[in-house]
Scaffold this active site. Structure first.
Site, PDB file in Angstrom:
ATOM      1  N   GLY A  29      52.817 -17.918  -5.033  1.00  0.00           N
ATOM      2  CA  GLY A  29      53.557 -19.048  -4.498  1.00  0.00           C
ATOM      3  C   GLY A  29      54.006 -18.638  -3.111  1.00  0.00           C
ATOM      4  N   ASN A  33      54.771 -14.879  -2.272  1.00  0.00           N
ATOM      5  CA  ASN A  33      53.791 -14.072  -1.540  1.00  0.00           C
ATOM      6  C   ASN A  33      54.452 -13.357  -0.368  1.00  0.00           C
ATOM      7  OD1 ASN A  33      52.014 -15.360  -3.284  1.00  0.00           O
ATOM      8  ND2 ASN A  33      51.304 -16.810  -1.733  1.00  0.00           N
ATOM      9  N   TRP A 102      49.540 -28.298 -11.314  1.00  0.00           N
ATOM     10  CA  TRP A 102      50.239 -28.804 -12.487  1.00  0.00           C
ATOM     11  C   TRP A 102      51.654 -28.213 -12.425  1.00  0.00           C
ATOM     12  CZ3 TRP A 102      45.278 -27.198 -12.210  1.00  0.00           C
ATOM     13  CH2 TRP A 102      44.283 -28.087 -12.648  1.00  0.00           C
ATOM     14  N   GLY A 227      46.251 -20.671  14.135  1.00  0.00           N
ATOM     15  CA  GLY A 227      44.928 -20.309  13.643  1.00  0.00           C
ATOM     16  C   GLY A 227      44.403 -19.060  14.312  1.00  0.00           C
ATOM     17  N   ASP A 259      51.682 -16.827   4.523  1.00  0.00           N
ATOM     18  CA  ASP A 259      52.708 -16.160   3.714  1.00  0.00           C
ATOM     19  C   ASP A 259      52.748 -14.668   4.008  1.00  0.00           C
ATOM     20  OD1 ASP A 259      52.691 -18.701   2.568  1.00  0.00           O
ATOM     21  OD2 ASP A 259      51.482 -18.055   0.857  1.00  0.00           O
TER      22      ASP A 259
END
Length: 298
Positions: A29, A33, A102, A227, A259
């Site tokens: 997550g 992380n 989910w 990037g 992260d």
């Protein structure tokens, strides 16, 4: 106040694609992380904790044990019996990721519902790290409670960082996202935006515009990732720096690129590295992460 970094957000079960219809299970997550990469980079004198809500089921127990086994303190976990943890699957195409989630019954959605717990968690830190995803998973009122708690902690001497990590599909609408990120930025010391995301949401024409907007919000450090292009950083009083991104010709999986950058940057920043050195270290870590599968690359 102890040397403790607390990362606040949602950790989930990660299913990362390794082949046709095959997946590797882990826990990840965005802010977790960051905590994991910060723990690997910080000296032993620093304590790294993860603050979230989990359930009382076997998977929640396994998640807590995994965190502890990775050297991340779990005394900041809150258990909610009727809830569990979220799950996501990563599919890859040419190194780029797509996700299926989910997380409707995730206990982490309630992490701002207990103000006493939240104030205790934040007040025990030297530095707190949150993200746009931390904000997005909360109900609007809970989101406001979290930002207010961060502001109180900051007033008490805790420093705060925000990785804006903009995921439009998690928000009610763009207006809510802009308002919450701006309010959280005003309660933060360190801002870690990504220019491509900021350009879409805020209409920034250049990385310099993103930097200027967060400076105006009151940040003391801003690092604009872009990037493979040059990274733009600014801090008070050091001023502006530009650092080339580390070239990487073998992108395997971009999961956790930002992260890992956040975790490595915070580790360097919190232990006294100057801005250019902290950005350079973070860029090197992130370049290594995109060359391997999954969020946590050893």
């Amino acid at each position: 106040m102890t040397d403790r970094l607390v990362c606040l957000g949602e950790c989930m079960v990660e299913l990362a694609e390794t082949g046709p219809a095959t997946y590797r299970r882990s826990f990840a997550g965005d802010t977790f992380n960051a905590a994991w990469y910060a723990r690997r980079a910080l000296p032993e004198g620093w304590d790294v904790a993860y603050a979230t809500c989990i359930g009382t089921d076997a998977v929640s127990d396994e998640m807590a044990a995994f965190m502890a086994g990775e050297g991340i303190a779990t005394d900041t976990l809150r258990r909610i019996p009727e809830r569990g943890v979220g799950l996501y699957m990563i599919a890859l195409k040419d190194g780029e990721r797509s996700f299926a989630y989910w997380r409707g019954q995730s206990a982490a959605r309630l992490l701002a519902d207990d103000p006493d717990w939240l104030d205790a968690v934040l007040g025990g830190a030297a530095h707190v790290h949150v993200s746009g995803i931390t904000l997005a998973i909360l109900a609007p009122e809970a989101r406001r409670h979290l930002i207010d708690a961060l502001a109180r902690a900051r007033t008490a001497g805790v420093t705060v960082s925000l990785d804006t990590n903009i995921r439009p599909r998690l928000w009610e609408n763009d207006e809510s996202c802009r308002a919450a990120l701006t309010a959280c930025a005003e309660a933060s010391d360190v801002l870690l935006p990504s220019f491509d995301e900021e350009a879409v949401l805020f209409g920034d024409a250049t990385p310099e515009a993103t930097l200027a907007r967060y400076r105006q919000a009151g940040a003391r450090v801003v690092v604009v990732k872009n990037g493979a292009a040059q990274i733009l950083g600014w801090s008070d009083p050091a001023g502006e720096v530009r650092v080339d991104a580390v070239p990487d010709t073998a992108v395997v999986d971009t999961t956790a690129a930002g992260d890992s950058f956040a975790g490595a940057f915070l580790a360097a920043h919190l232990t006294g590295a100057d801005l250019r050195a902290a950005i350079t270290r973070a860029a090197r870590v992130a370049a290594g992460v995109v060359g391997a599968h999954g969020a946590l690359v050893r």
